[in-house]
Enzyme design. Structure first.
Site, mmCIF file in Angstrom:
data_model
loop_
_atom_site.group_PDB
_atom_site.id
_atom_site.type_symbol
_atom_site.label_atom_id
_atom_site.label_comp_id
_atom_site.label_asym_id
_atom_site.label_seq_id
_atom_site.Cartn_x
_atom_site.Cartn_y
_atom_site.Cartn_z
ATOM 1 N N ARG A 1 76.728 -111.532 21.950
ATOM 2 C CA ARG A 1 76.213 -111.728 23.355
ATOM 3 C C ARG A 1 74.816 -111.457 23.478
ATOM 4 O O ARG A 1 74.326 -112.134 24.584
ATOM 5 C CB ARG A 1 77.321 -110.925 24.276
ATOM 6 C CG ARG A 1 78.679 -111.438 24.167
ATOM 7 C CD ARG A 1 79.779 -110.871 24.814
ATOM 8 N NE ARG A 1 79.737 -109.531 24.512
ATOM 9 C CZ ARG A 1 80.678 -109.008 23.555
ATOM 10 N NH1 ARG A 1 81.284 -110.047 23.171
ATOM 11 N NH2 ARG A 1 80.708 -107.879 23.094
ATOM 12 N N GLU B 1 83.367 -95.305 16.526
ATOM 13 C CA GLU B 1 84.411 -94.254 16.796
ATOM 14 C C GLU B 1 85.253 -93.884 15.696
ATOM 15 O O GLU B 1 85.687 -93.032 15.314
ATOM 16 C CB GLU B 1 85.235 -94.776 18.168
ATOM 17 C CG GLU B 1 84.846 -94.049 19.328
ATOM 18 C CD GLU B 1 85.460 -94.623 20.590
ATOM 19 O OE1 GLU B 1 85.512 -95.852 20.809
ATOM 20 O OE2 GLU B 1 86.403 -93.950 21.119
HETATM 21 P P1 AMP Z 1 77.923 -99.494 20.877
HETATM 22 O O1 AMP Z 1 77.307 -99.663 19.591
HETATM 23 O O2 AMP Z 1 79.071 -98.587 21.061
HETATM 24 O O3 AMP Z 1 76.849 -99.031 22.032
HETATM 25 O O4 AMP Z 1 78.463 -100.824 21.155
HETATM 26 C C1 AMP Z 1 77.975 -101.894 21.594
HETATM 27 C C2 AMP Z 1 78.194 -103.201 21.154
HETATM 28 O O5 AMP Z 1 79.598 -103.314 21.361
HETATM 29 C C3 AMP Z 1 77.605 -104.149 22.004
HETATM 30 O O6 AMP Z 1 77.282 -105.452 21.275
HETATM 31 C C4 AMP Z 1 78.776 -104.675 22.893
HETATM 32 O O7 AMP Z 1 78.797 -106.104 22.932
HETATM 33 C C5 AMP Z 1 80.016 -104.325 22.156
HETATM 34 N N1 AMP Z 1 80.950 -103.407 23.180
HETATM 35 C C6 AMP Z 1 81.181 -102.096 23.023
HETATM 36 N N2 AMP Z 1 82.128 -101.594 23.998
HETATM 37 C C7 AMP Z 1 82.284 -102.736 24.684
HETATM 38 C C8 AMP Z 1 83.337 -103.090 26.082
HETATM 39 N N3 AMP Z 1 83.704 -101.985 26.460
HETATM 40 N N4 AMP Z 1 83.011 -104.274 26.558
HETATM 41 C C9 AMP Z 1 82.460 -105.169 26.037
HETATM 42 N N5 AMP Z 1 81.518 -105.023 24.698
HETATM 43 C C10 AMP Z 1 81.506 -103.776 24.259
#
Ligand code: AMP
Length: 177
Positions: free
Chosen positions: A64, A101
């Site tokens: 996205r 996670e």
């Molecule tokens: P992180 O590496 O945990 O910060 O996750 C970020 C990536 O995962 C981004 O590219 C987001 O598009 C996706 N993502 C993680 N959690 C969500 C969520 N609750 N809703 C939508 N996209 C998420």
């Protein structure tokens, strides 16, 4: 920043429970993309957050981050660089692994995508744990690029993802939960 636009953007984000796995509330931004007015308002707000920074390139994170990042690059008249999930980029890549996670993930960038000394703005739709953006930031810096700022449409602040990001790099999100 336009508070009315931000409220309308926030109201359009759809919570999808237990996607992609039980316990996760997925922030679905497709209603924003589907509205010409809201999509433009989102790009306007990202551009306002970039402010006076004058990037040479925009880097967007799979997938996205590509949608918002490409529109921002077009608006600024600068190039766009994709950071992709493992195995998707066709040429020589530079990669970084990071922990999720549960388990590990890996992102890649083309080795010649960022030239030493180039100034970039890093874009994604959402900051959760910060693992993905932190890895993308590392990749750019390892290629010799300078990240002027990191911008997100949404930040899940209760996950404290900023702890995985370099505090020296300006990090902003338009909507916070
Ligand atoms: P992180 O590496 O945990 O910060 O996750 C970020 C990536 O995962 C981004 O590219 C987001 O598009 C996706 N993502 C993680 N959690 C969500 C969520 N609750 N809703 C939508 N996209 C998420």
């Amino acid at each position: 920043m336009n508070q009315e636009s931000l409220s309308r953007l926030k109201a359009a984000v759809r919570d999808v429970f237990d996607f992609p796995k039980p316990g996760i509330v997925f922030k679905d931004i497709t209603p924003i993309l589907a509205s010409g007015e809201l999509f433009r308002a989102a790009i306007d707000e990202y551009i306002a957050a970039i402010g006076d920074a004058k990037p040479d390139k925009i880097v967007g994170i799979d997938a996205r981050g590509f949608i918002f990042g490409a529109a921002i690059a077009d608006r600024l008249g600068v190039g766009f660089i994709p950071v992709r999930k493992k195995g998707k980029l066709p040429w020589s890549t530079h990669g970084a692994s990071y922990s999720l996670e549960y388990g590990e993930a890996h992102v890649e960038i083309h080795q010649d995508a960022v030239r030493p000394g180039e100034r970039v703005v890093l874009i994604d739709d959402l900051l959760a744990t910060g693992g993905t953006a932190g890895a993308a930031l590392r990749l750019i810096e390892e290629l010799g690029g300078e990240v002027l700022c990191l911008l997100f449409l949404i930040e899940l602040s209760f996950l404290d993802g900023r702890k995985n990001l370099d505090p020296a790099v300006r990090t902003e999100s338009l909507l916070s939960y």
